[in-house]
Design a protein around this motif. Structure first.
Motif, mmCIF file in Angstrom:
data_model
loop_
_atom_site.group_PDB
_atom_site.id
_atom_site.type_symbol
_atom_site.label_atom_id
_atom_site.label_comp_id
_atom_site.label_asym_id
_atom_site.label_seq_id
_atom_site.Cartn_x
_atom_site.Cartn_y
_atom_site.Cartn_z
ATOM 1 N N ILE A 104 -25.865 -30.833 45.172
ATOM 2 C CA ILE A 104 -26.056 -31.556 43.915
ATOM 3 C C ILE A 104 -24.710 -31.979 43.343
ATOM 4 C CG2 ILE A 104 -27.007 -31.417 41.577
ATOM 5 C CD1 ILE A 104 -29.086 -31.347 43.899
ATOM 6 N N ALA A 105 -23.712 -31.094 43.443
ATOM 7 C CA ALA A 105 -22.373 -31.418 42.942
ATOM 8 C C ALA A 105 -21.746 -32.574 43.708
ATOM 9 C CB ALA A 105 -21.477 -30.184 43.020
ATOM 10 N N CYS A 106 -22.042 -32.658 45.008
ATOM 11 C CA CYS A 106 -21.487 -33.747 45.823
ATOM 12 C C CYS A 106 -22.154 -35.091 45.513
ATOM 13 C CB CYS A 106 -21.616 -33.419 47.303
ATOM 14 S SG CYS A 106 -20.465 -32.143 47.866
ATOM 15 N N LEU A 107 -23.316 -35.054 44.894
ATOM 16 C CA LEU A 107 -23.940 -36.274 44.394
ATOM 17 C C LEU A 107 -23.411 -36.632 43.011
ATOM 18 C CD1 LEU A 107 -27.562 -35.415 45.540
ATOM 19 C CD2 LEU A 107 -26.224 -37.380 46.346
ATOM 20 N N ASN A 108 -22.590 -35.743 42.465
ATOM 21 C CA ASN A 108 -22.047 -35.898 41.117
ATOM 22 C C ASN A 108 -23.158 -35.972 40.072
ATOM 23 O OD1 ASN A 108 -18.770 -37.524 41.199
ATOM 24 N ND2 ASN A 108 -19.622 -35.963 42.536
ATOM 25 N N TRP A 109 -24.172 -35.107 40.268
ATOM 26 C CA TRP A 109 -25.271 -34.980 39.317
ATOM 27 C C TRP A 109 -25.123 -33.682 38.538
ATOM 28 C CZ3 TRP A 109 -29.982 -35.745 43.125
ATOM 29 C CH2 TRP A 109 -30.026 -37.089 43.548
ATOM 30 N N GLU A 110 -25.605 -33.683 37.307
ATOM 31 C CA GLU A 110 -25.882 -32.429 36.629
ATOM 32 C C GLU A 110 -27.174 -31.849 37.210
ATOM 33 O OE1 GLU A 110 -24.033 -32.962 32.171
ATOM 34 O OE2 GLU A 110 -26.146 -33.502 32.478
ATOM 35 N N LEU A 111 -27.411 -30.572 36.959
ATOM 36 C CA LEU A 111 -28.657 -29.940 37.389
ATOM 37 C C LEU A 111 -29.553 -29.782 36.164
ATOM 38 C CD1 LEU A 111 -30.327 -28.595 39.634
ATOM 39 C CD2 LEU A 111 -29.135 -26.461 39.119
ATOM 40 N N PRO A 112 -30.647 -30.542 36.092
ATOM 41 C CA PRO A 112 -31.501 -30.477 34.908
ATOM 42 C C PRO A 112 -32.474 -29.293 34.957
ATOM 43 C CG PRO A 112 -32.392 -32.065 36.444
ATOM 44 C CD PRO A 112 -31.111 -31.544 37.062
ATOM 45 N N ALA A 113 -33.269 -29.160 33.922
ATOM 46 C CA ALA A 113 -34.207 -28.031 33.803
ATOM 47 C C ALA A 113 -35.486 -28.309 34.585
ATOM 48 C CB ALA A 113 -34.513 -27.764 32.341
ATOM 49 N N VAL A 114 -35.352 -28.393 35.895
ATOM 50 C CA VAL A 114 -36.507 -28.573 36.768
ATOM 51 C C VAL A 114 -37.309 -27.286 36.864
ATOM 52 C CG1 VAL A 114 -35.274 -27.983 38.893
ATOM 53 C CG2 VAL A 114 -37.237 -29.536 39.000
ATOM 54 N N HIS A 115 -36.682 -26.161 36.559
ATOM 55 C CA HIS A 115 -37.321 -24.844 36.579
ATOM 56 C C HIS A 115 -36.697 -24.037 35.449
ATOM 57 C CE1 HIS A 115 -38.378 -20.778 37.942
ATOM 58 N NE2 HIS A 115 -39.256 -21.324 38.760
ATOM 59 N N TYR A 116 -37.498 -23.172 34.822
ATOM 60 C CA TYR A 116 -36.982 -22.452 33.655
ATOM 61 C C TYR A 116 -35.797 -21.546 33.969
ATOM 62 C CZ TYR A 116 -39.240 -18.040 35.000
ATOM 63 O OH TYR A 116 -39.594 -16.892 35.648
ATOM 64 N N LEU A 117 -35.606 -21.178 35.243
ATOM 65 C CA LEU A 117 -34.479 -20.305 35.586
ATOM 66 C C LEU A 117 -33.121 -20.981 35.413
ATOM 67 C CD1 LEU A 117 -35.862 -18.335 38.653
ATOM 68 C CD2 LEU A 117 -35.312 -17.419 36.383
ATOM 69 N N VAL A 118 -33.138 -22.290 35.181
ATOM 70 C CA VAL A 118 -31.867 -22.935 34.817
ATOM 71 C C VAL A 118 -31.346 -22.344 33.505
ATOM 72 C CG1 VAL A 118 -32.602 -24.892 33.368
ATOM 73 C CG2 VAL A 118 -30.697 -25.181 34.960
ATOM 74 N N GLY A 119 -32.223 -21.615 32.801
ATOM 75 C CA GLY A 119 -31.826 -20.946 31.565
ATOM 76 C C GLY A 119 -30.723 -19.926 31.746
ATOM 77 N N TYR A 120 -30.463 -19.502 32.986
ATOM 78 C CA TYR A 120 -29.297 -18.641 33.219
ATOM 79 C C TYR A 120 -28.011 -19.369 32.849
ATOM 80 C CZ TYR A 120 -31.491 -14.627 35.448
ATOM 81 O OH TYR A 120 -32.204 -13.478 35.673
ATOM 82 N N SER A 121 -28.058 -20.700 32.842
ATOM 83 C CA SER A 121 -26.915 -21.508 32.395
ATOM 84 C C SER A 121 -27.093 -21.973 30.959
ATOM 85 C CB SER A 121 -26.750 -22.727 33.302
ATOM 86 O OG SER A 121 -25.813 -23.650 32.764
ATOM 87 N N GLY A 122 -28.276 -22.438 30.650
ATOM 88 C CA GLY A 122 -28.583 -23.055 29.364
ATOM 89 C C GLY A 122 -29.752 -23.990 29.594
ATOM 90 N N ASN A 123 -29.758 -25.146 28.954
ATOM 91 C CA ASN A 123 -30.844 -26.095 29.189
ATOM 92 C C ASN A 123 -30.568 -27.021 30.373
ATOM 93 O OD1 ASN A 123 -28.831 -27.600 27.978
ATOM 94 N ND2 ASN A 123 -30.202 -28.729 26.609
#
Length: 214
Positions: A104-123
């Protein structure tokens, strides 16, 4: 030996980086700060995780002066020191080259909240612009991008997570890698539905009471 427990933790979780497939070889790095002693333990540069011993782990001041250890600190010492100095609630930093997060980083994308476990980072997991590894420019990009989040993708490079202790920062790295894989796979099929900021705020509150609290 200074920061014996912290150095042992670097060895333990460093090996878990390999066994959990969050990095390869001697890639990635970890650090832990002891606020009471005002000292930081950090992985030595280029040392195999399964050969690394506690005495190999470098102990430094927050300003970057080595106070114990005969090896060079991690090449990414700049962003470790910067993160540990910038937010007093952070006591540990984990950097990985985990495959899906790095994709995902190599696509230069942020990682959105596709799953609630992204909450380990924030939204979401924000993205720091690319800069050569080990440079102050990279450290500056990460500090600016991570803000109040607990994870940050590094463009064309990898992932960095932070936490109040090494176990928490490591758990964030594991969970964000899972979310990155889910996002990648969902994008391969179609357009994933992203959870709202309002829902992620609810998740964040529930995370505060999750698990066994002392």
């Amino acid at each position: 030996m200074l920061l014996e427990k912290e150095r042992e933790a670097i060895v333990t979780f460093g090996r878990k980086l390999i066994t959990s497939q969050l990095t390869t070889g001697s890639g990635g790095n970890l650090s832990v700060m002891n606020r009471e002693a005002n000292l930081i333990a950090i992985k030595p540069s280029g040392v195999d995780y399964f050969e690394m011993q506690p005495e190999d782990v470098v102990v430094m001041t927050p300003e970057g002066r080595i106070v114990e250890g005969d090896k060079k600190p991690s090449s990414e010492v700049n962003f470790h020191l910067g993160l540990l100095q910038s937010r007093p609630e952070i006591n540990a930093v984990v950097h990985t080259h985990s495959v899906y997060a790095t994709t995902i980083a190599c696509l230069n994308w942020e990682l959105p909240a596709v799953h609630y476990l992204v909450g380990y980072s924030g939204n979401k997991v924000p993205l720091a612009p690319y800069a050569t590894f080990g440079t102050q420019a990279l450290a500056d990009h990460i500090a600016a991008a991570i803000g109040h989040y607990n994870a940050c993708l590094m463009a064309n490079h990898g992932l960095v997570t932070v936490g109040p202790n090494l176990a928490t920062a490591f758990a964030a790295a594991e969970e964000i890698e899972l979310v990155a894989r889910i996002y990648y796979q969902a994008r391969c099929i179609g357009n994933p539905v992203i959870l709202s900021d309002e829902e992620m705020a609810v998740v964040g509150e529930k995370f505060k009471t999750y698990g066994q609290k002392k």
